[in-house]
Design a protein around this motif. Structure first.
Motif, short mmCIF file in Angstrom:
data_model
loop_
_atom_site.label_atom_id
_atom_site.label_comp_id
_atom_site.label_asym_id
_atom_site.label_seq_id
_atom_site.Cartn_x
_atom_site.Cartn_y
_atom_site.Cartn_z
N HIS A 1 74.52 -28.24 -22.19
CA HIS A 1 74.58 -28.80 -21.12
C HIS A 1 76.26 -28.91 -20.48
O HIS A 1 76.79 -29.88 -20.82
CB HIS A 1 74.10 -30.03 -20.56
CG HIS A 1 72.65 -30.17 -20.56
ND1 HIS A 1 72.01 -30.55 -21.89
CD2 HIS A 1 71.77 -30.06 -19.64
CE1 HIS A 1 70.70 -30.50 -21.47
NE2 HIS A 1 70.43 -29.98 -20.21
N PRO A 2 76.76 -27.75 -20.37
CA PRO A 2 78.11 -27.56 -19.98
C PRO A 2 78.67 -28.67 -19.25
O PRO A 2 78.08 -29.08 -17.94
CB PRO A 2 78.57 -26.31 -19.63
CG PRO A 2 77.23 -25.30 -20.09
CD PRO A 2 76.28 -26.53 -19.97
N GLY A 3 79.95 -29.26 -19.24
CA GLY A 3 80.38 -30.38 -18.43
C GLY A 3 79.74 -31.80 -18.73
O GLY A 3 80.14 -32.70 -18.08
N HIS A 4 79.00 -31.79 -19.75
CA HIS A 4 78.37 -33.00 -20.17
C HIS A 4 78.51 -33.37 -21.67
O HIS A 4 78.79 -32.38 -22.27
CB HIS A 4 76.82 -33.03 -19.93
CG HIS A 4 76.42 -33.22 -18.50
ND1 HIS A 4 76.43 -34.00 -17.55
CD2 HIS A 4 76.14 -31.98 -17.65
CE1 HIS A 4 76.03 -33.66 -16.28
NE2 HIS A 4 75.92 -32.45 -16.46
N PHE A 5 78.25 -34.64 -21.99
CA PHE A 5 78.30 -35.03 -23.43
C PHE A 5 76.97 -34.97 -24.16
O PHE A 5 75.93 -35.11 -23.51
CB PHE A 5 79.06 -36.32 -23.72
CG PHE A 5 80.47 -36.17 -23.24
CD1 PHE A 5 81.55 -35.83 -24.26
CD2 PHE A 5 80.99 -36.33 -21.99
CE1 PHE A 5 82.88 -35.71 -24.12
CE2 PHE A 5 82.38 -36.42 -21.77
CZ PHE A 5 83.38 -36.05 -22.73
N GLU B 1 71.54 -36.78 -29.93
CA GLU B 1 71.84 -35.69 -30.40
C GLU B 1 73.22 -35.69 -31.18
O GLU B 1 73.46 -34.87 -32.04
CB GLU B 1 72.03 -34.84 -29.15
CG GLU B 1 71.03 -34.30 -28.40
CD GLU B 1 71.71 -33.58 -26.88
OE1 GLU B 1 70.89 -32.91 -26.21
OE2 GLU B 1 72.44 -34.20 -26.31
N SER B 2 74.02 -36.60 -30.79
CA SER B 2 75.38 -36.86 -31.39
C SER B 2 75.08 -37.40 -33.06
O SER B 2 75.87 -37.33 -33.76
CB SER B 2 76.30 -37.66 -30.86
OG SER B 2 75.49 -39.01 -30.65
N GLN C 1 87.53 -36.12 -31.92
CA GLN C 1 88.03 -34.77 -32.25
C GLN C 1 88.22 -34.11 -30.83
O GLN C 1 88.91 -33.09 -30.67
CB GLN C 1 86.94 -34.27 -32.79
CG GLN C 1 86.84 -32.51 -33.38
CD GLN C 1 85.75 -32.05 -33.93
OE1 GLN C 1 85.16 -32.83 -34.64
NE2 GLN C 1 85.34 -30.78 -33.68
N HIS C 2 87.57 -34.65 -29.70
CA HIS C 2 87.29 -33.94 -28.38
C HIS C 2 88.20 -34.58 -27.46
O HIS C 2 87.73 -35.06 -26.72
CB HIS C 2 85.96 -33.54 -28.03
CG HIS C 2 85.15 -32.65 -28.83
ND1 HIS C 2 85.22 -31.46 -29.16
CD2 HIS C 2 84.17 -33.23 -29.73
CE1 HIS C 2 84.48 -31.07 -30.13
NE2 HIS C 2 83.85 -32.06 -30.32
N SER D 1 81.05 -40.34 -32.18
CA SER D 1 82.14 -40.33 -30.97
C SER D 1 81.52 -39.06 -30.10
O SER D 1 80.66 -38.42 -30.21
CB SER D 1 83.29 -39.69 -31.47
OG SER D 1 83.94 -40.63 -32.24
N PRO D 2 81.89 -39.36 -28.69
CA PRO D 2 81.43 -38.42 -27.62
C PRO D 2 81.96 -37.16 -27.98
O PRO D 2 82.94 -36.78 -28.44
CB PRO D 2 81.96 -38.98 -26.39
CG PRO D 2 82.36 -40.49 -26.88
CD PRO D 2 82.69 -40.60 -28.06
N SER D 3 81.01 -35.98 -27.91
CA SER D 3 81.29 -34.79 -27.94
C SER D 3 80.64 -33.93 -26.85
O SER D 3 79.51 -34.34 -26.53
CB SER D 3 80.89 -33.96 -29.43
OG SER D 3 79.68 -34.19 -29.60
#
Length: 180
Positions: free
Chosen positions: A134-138, A143-144, A153-154, A127-129
């Motif tokens: 990189h603040p403000g990005h997923f 990486e996920s 969760q987010h 799921s996207p997290s």
């Protein structure tokens, strides 16, 4: 750019322009399009016509899902099919994943025809997290996969409203409204 056209005439002319543009793109750019070594059969859907996925099946599903729970419970074939689908569904924000299992009669009679590795990946689709680097990005897909998170969760918007994820043995569903 022509003046004096009715709205219907203007729409018809725009559709003809779009259709001609897509025909030219298909014939010039996508003529020899290949994916993974296979020739891609490019299909152009004419403007102004509903595409195939939104034909009769779409209307039937919309009609069924638009009914109340009481109306659905009175239609045994439909509700049984919906329950069967829900057992194989993982609904998240922006994604609904349907995966075969290994225990129900339908999946036993219709076994998985793809690699176990692919099915394992689909069952654990990330799921996207938020990205830590990189603040403000997923996070990216790669990486996920390396940072496992619980699905949905987010979701501060839904969590603050008291909605969330139902993760029972058979159902994985994100509720985003009181109606759901």
């Amino acid at each position: 750019m022509q003046t004096g056209l009715t709205a219907e005439e203007k729409e018809q002319k725009e559709q003809r322009v779009f259709d001609e543009a897509m025909r030219r793109v298909k014939e010039s750019y996508w003529r020899d399009l290949r994916f993974a070594g296979h020739q891609v059969n490019v299909q152009v859907v004419p403007s102004g016509r509903p595409p195939h996925p939104y034909g009769q099946d779409y209307q039937a599903v919309k009609k069924i899902l638009g009914k109340s729970a009481r109306q659905l419970s009175l239609q045994h074939p439909d509700i049984l099919q919906l329950k069967q689908n829900a057992q194989h569904m993982d609904r998240r924000i922006g994604t609904t994943i349907f995966v075969k299992c290994s225990s129900c009669p339908h999946c036993i009679q219709n076994p998985i025809k793809t690699s176990p590795e692919l099915m394992s990946t689909l069952r654990s689709f990330p799921s996207p997290s938020p990205s830590p680097s990189h603040p403000g990005h997923f996070t990216t897909y790669k990486e996920s996969l390396q940072i496992p998170v619980n699905p949905c969760q987010h979701l501060p918007l839904y969590i603050s409203k008291g909605f969330g994820r139902c993760a029972e043995d058979k159902y994985n569903y994100l509720f985003t409204s009181k109606a759901e």
